[in-house]
Design a protein around this motif. Structure first.
Motif, PDB file in Angstrom:
ATOM      1  N   ALA A   1      -4.498  -4.641   2.426  1.00 54.59           N
ATOM      2  CA  ALA A   1      -5.886  -4.201   2.239  1.00 54.59           C
ATOM      3  C   ALA A   1      -6.853  -5.118   2.968  1.00 54.59           C
ATOM      4  O   ALA A   1      -7.820  -4.657   3.594  1.00 54.59           O
ATOM      5  N   GLU A   2      -6.611  -6.439   2.914  1.00 58.43           N
ATOM      6  CA  GLU A   2      -7.492  -7.386   3.617  1.00 58.43           C
ATOM      7  C   GLU A   2      -7.437  -7.165   5.122  1.00 58.43           C
ATOM      8  O   GLU A   2      -8.472  -7.161   5.807  1.00 58.43           O
TER       9      GLU A   2
ATOM     10  N   ILE B   1     -15.385   1.564   5.006  1.00 55.88           N
ATOM     11  CA  ILE B   1     -14.540   1.820   3.839  1.00 55.88           C
ATOM     12  C   ILE B   1     -13.519   2.927   4.100  1.00 55.88           C
ATOM     13  O   ILE B   1     -12.331   2.789   3.806  1.00 55.88           O
ATOM     14  N   GLY B   2     -13.964   4.045   4.666  1.00 50.02           N
ATOM     15  CA  GLY B   2     -13.047   5.157   4.910  1.00 50.02           C
ATOM     16  C   GLY B   2     -11.947   4.791   5.885  1.00 50.02           C
ATOM     17  O   GLY B   2     -10.762   5.099   5.655  1.00 50.02           O
ATOM     18  N   MET B   3     -12.301   4.126   6.990  1.00 48.13           N
ATOM     19  CA  MET B   3     -11.291   3.726   7.961  1.00 48.13           C
ATOM     20  C   MET B   3     -10.369   2.667   7.392  1.00 48.13           C
ATOM     21  O   MET B   3      -9.158   2.670   7.654  1.00 48.13           O
ATOM     22  N   ALA B   4     -10.906   1.756   6.598  1.00 50.96           N
ATOM     23  CA  ALA B   4     -10.064   0.732   5.976  1.00 50.96           C
ATOM     24  C   ALA B   4      -9.027   1.374   5.064  1.00 50.96           C
ATOM     25  O   ALA B   4      -7.851   0.973   5.058  1.00 50.96           O
ATOM     26  N   GLN B   5      -9.433   2.378   4.313  1.00 47.33           N
ATOM     27  CA  GLN B   5      -8.489   3.051   3.421  1.00 47.33           C
ATOM     28  C   GLN B   5      -7.389   3.746   4.212  1.00 47.33           C
ATOM     29  O   GLN B   5      -6.221   3.725   3.839  1.00 47.33           O
ATOM     30  N   ARG B   6      -7.779   4.352   5.326  1.00 49.82           N
ATOM     31  CA  ARG B   6      -6.766   5.032   6.135  1.00 49.82           C
ATOM     32  C   ARG B   6      -5.785   4.031   6.735  1.00 49.82           C
ATOM     33  O   ARG B   6      -4.564   4.248   6.720  1.00 49.82           O
ATOM     34  N   LEU B   7      -6.291   2.935   7.292  1.00 49.59           N
ATOM     35  CA  LEU B   7      -5.399   1.927   7.863  1.00 49.59           C
ATOM     36  C   LEU B   7      -4.474   1.341   6.797  1.00 49.59           C
ATOM     37  O   LEU B   7      -3.290   1.101   7.051  1.00 49.59           O
TER      38      LEU B   7
ATOM     39  N   ILE C   1     -10.183  -1.116  -1.850  1.00 47.35           N
ATOM     40  CA  ILE C   1      -8.996  -0.415  -1.358  1.00 47.35           C
ATOM     41  C   ILE C   1      -7.813  -0.646  -2.294  1.00 47.35           C
ATOM     42  O   ILE C   1      -7.046   0.264  -2.605  1.00 47.35           O
ATOM     43  N   VAL C   2      -7.651  -1.877  -2.760  1.00 51.89           N
ATOM     44  CA  VAL C   2      -6.575  -2.163  -3.717  1.00 51.89           C
ATOM     45  C   VAL C   2      -6.768  -1.361  -4.994  1.00 51.89           C
ATOM     46  O   VAL C   2      -5.832  -0.758  -5.532  1.00 51.89           O
ATOM     47  N   ALA C   3      -8.013  -1.321  -5.491  1.00 52.70           N
ATOM     48  CA  ALA C   3      -8.297  -0.585  -6.725  1.00 52.70           C
ATOM     49  C   ALA C   3      -8.048   0.910  -6.551  1.00 52.70           C
ATOM     50  O   ALA C   3      -7.560   1.586  -7.460  1.00 52.70           O
ATOM     51  N   ARG C   4      -8.383   1.447  -5.394  1.00 53.21           N
ATOM     52  CA  ARG C   4      -8.228   2.886  -5.166  1.00 53.21           C
ATOM     53  C   ARG C   4      -6.790   3.305  -4.885  1.00 53.21           C
ATOM     54  O   ARG C   4      -6.362   4.391  -5.299  1.00 53.21           O
ATOM     55  N   THR C   5      -6.056   2.472  -4.148  1.00 53.97           N
ATOM     56  CA  THR C   5      -4.755   2.910  -3.634  1.00 53.97           C
ATOM     57  C   THR C   5      -3.570   2.140  -4.167  1.00 53.97           C
ATOM     58  O   THR C   5      -2.438   2.612  -4.080  1.00 53.97           O
TER      59      THR C   5
END
Length: 385
Positions: A190-191, A201-207, A179-183
């Motif tokens: 991110a943690e 992964i998808g929900m983590a990115q949204r949160l 998530i850090v690398a992507r956003t």
């Protein structure tokens, strides 16, 4: 574990599944190792669909340097790829029948014709039967790739005709790293997102990237912890449904309007112009599809709430058994400890059982507010209504 660079076609969007990638690389390169039908299984957010498309790209491309073909496949625009995914509650039998028919066509430009069905677990038994013959006797150069959370989600007759490839679930720190690398979000955010999303992964990115989503989750869990009586049950159940509805609207409203504008542009109708009768039927069909998507989005939103509640009471029961090392909702640890000390473990397990039953009830189209009220009565009383 390293994160593959985005340019590493066709596997750049696949993360954390090194063993699965190696299996599919070998199968794409060696016809003797290639099964005619595959089932990729793994928990939500594990990357089933990106892996299926990457495999399809490797199969269709003439060689490892054929990046143009790979990009077409990954964009779902290559003529030798048929990819079916649904935003409704089930896969329509007509869509499955059309897919089965198309599977008998010879590839037009690539090495193989590839049929990718996401959400294969959303087939009814009747729809599954449409695929049986196509899976059992496919043409020599056709490959099927189905995706589902588990092989148990499909009929035994389907499972017997596919090679199953099970994906692994990444660790919280690995999802946070991605998530850090992507956003570029803060590592602590991110943690927390990866932990709250339970490694989806998808929900983590949204949160991680949507503060409103984080706040809605926190407010919902705190509201459930405050429930003390029937008046609270009614209020909090309505609050949860309203929050899930708002979340669903936020996810679909912008897309709905863009689809409508695109359709009108395609048929040459300017903004604000009168819509002729010949186009109204197309708009009606689009609106019907959007309503089905909205229904699915609301149901998915409620399912996410139940997943969050499951994590909450799972934390409580873990504390009751003196296991605090992998708490999901660390931000609520004082409330969780208080509840763990006040309740017997069997009461917490009763609530967890009712959460699972509520999820099944919602899948059967039980009215959401009533289902949640029933669940919250169990939270208050420790007994199922």
């Amino acid at each position: 574990m390293t994160i593959a660079p985005a340019a590493a076609l066709p596997w750049g969007e696949v993360w954390g599944q090194d063993a699965a990638v190696e299996t599919l690389r070998a199968a794409a390169a060696d016809p003797a190792a290639l099964a005619h039908a595959w089932l990729i299984t793994g928990p939500p957010g594990s990357g089933r669909a990106p892996l299926a498309l990457a495999f399809a790209a490797a199969l269709i491309a003439q060689d490892a340097g054929d990046e143009h073909t790979m990009r077409q496949v990954l964009a779902r625009t290559h003529p030798d790829l048929t990819a079916l995914r649904t935003e409704g509650s089930i896969i329509k039998i007509d869509d499955a029948r059309a897919m089965a028919t198309r599977s008998y066509l010879a590839p037009s430009a690539g090495r193989y014709r590839v049929m990718v069905m996401e959400d294969a677990d959303r087939m009814t038994e009747r729809t599954s039967n449409v695929l049986l013959k196509a899976l059992e006797e496919p043409p020599e150069r056709t490959v099927w790739i189905l995706c589902a959370p588990s092989d148990a989600d499909l009929l035994p007759t389907i499972r017997s005709r596919v090679r199953v490839l099970r994906l692994r679930e990444p660790e919280v720190d690995q999802v946070a790293q991605l998530i850090v690398a992507r956003t570029g979000v803060d590592a602590a955010v991110a943690e927390q997102a990866a932990r709250h999303a339970q490694r989806h992964i998808g929900m983590a990115q949204r949160l991680a990237t949507d503060q409103a989503s984080r706040e809605r989750r926190d407010e919902t869990l705190r509201a459930v912890l405050r429930v003390r009586g029937i008046s609270d049950v009614v209020e909090v159940a309505a609050q949860i449904v309203a929050a899930a509805t708002d979340d669903a609207k936020a996810l679909t409203a912008e897309r709905d309007e863009a689809e409508r504008a695109s359709l009108l542009r395609t048929v040459g109708i300017a903004d604000g112009a009168r819509i002729p009768p010949a186009v109204r039927s197309q708009l009606t069909a689009l609106e019907d599809d959007q309503k089905r998507r909205a229904t699915r989005s609301l149901r998915d939103g409620l399912d996410r709430v139940l997943t969050d509640l499951q994590s909450l009471f799972r934390d409580v029961v873990m504390l009751q058994f003196r296991r605090e090392g992998d708490t999901i909702n660390l931000e609520l640890i004082d409330d969780l400890r208080e509840l763990a000390a006040k309740w017997p473990a069997d009461r917490t397990l009763t609530v967890l059982d009712h959460i699972a039953e509520t999820r099944e009830a919602l899948e059967q189209n039980v009215q959401p507010t009533l289902a949640l009220e029933s669940l919250l009565v169990t939270v208050v009383s420790g007994r199922k209504p």
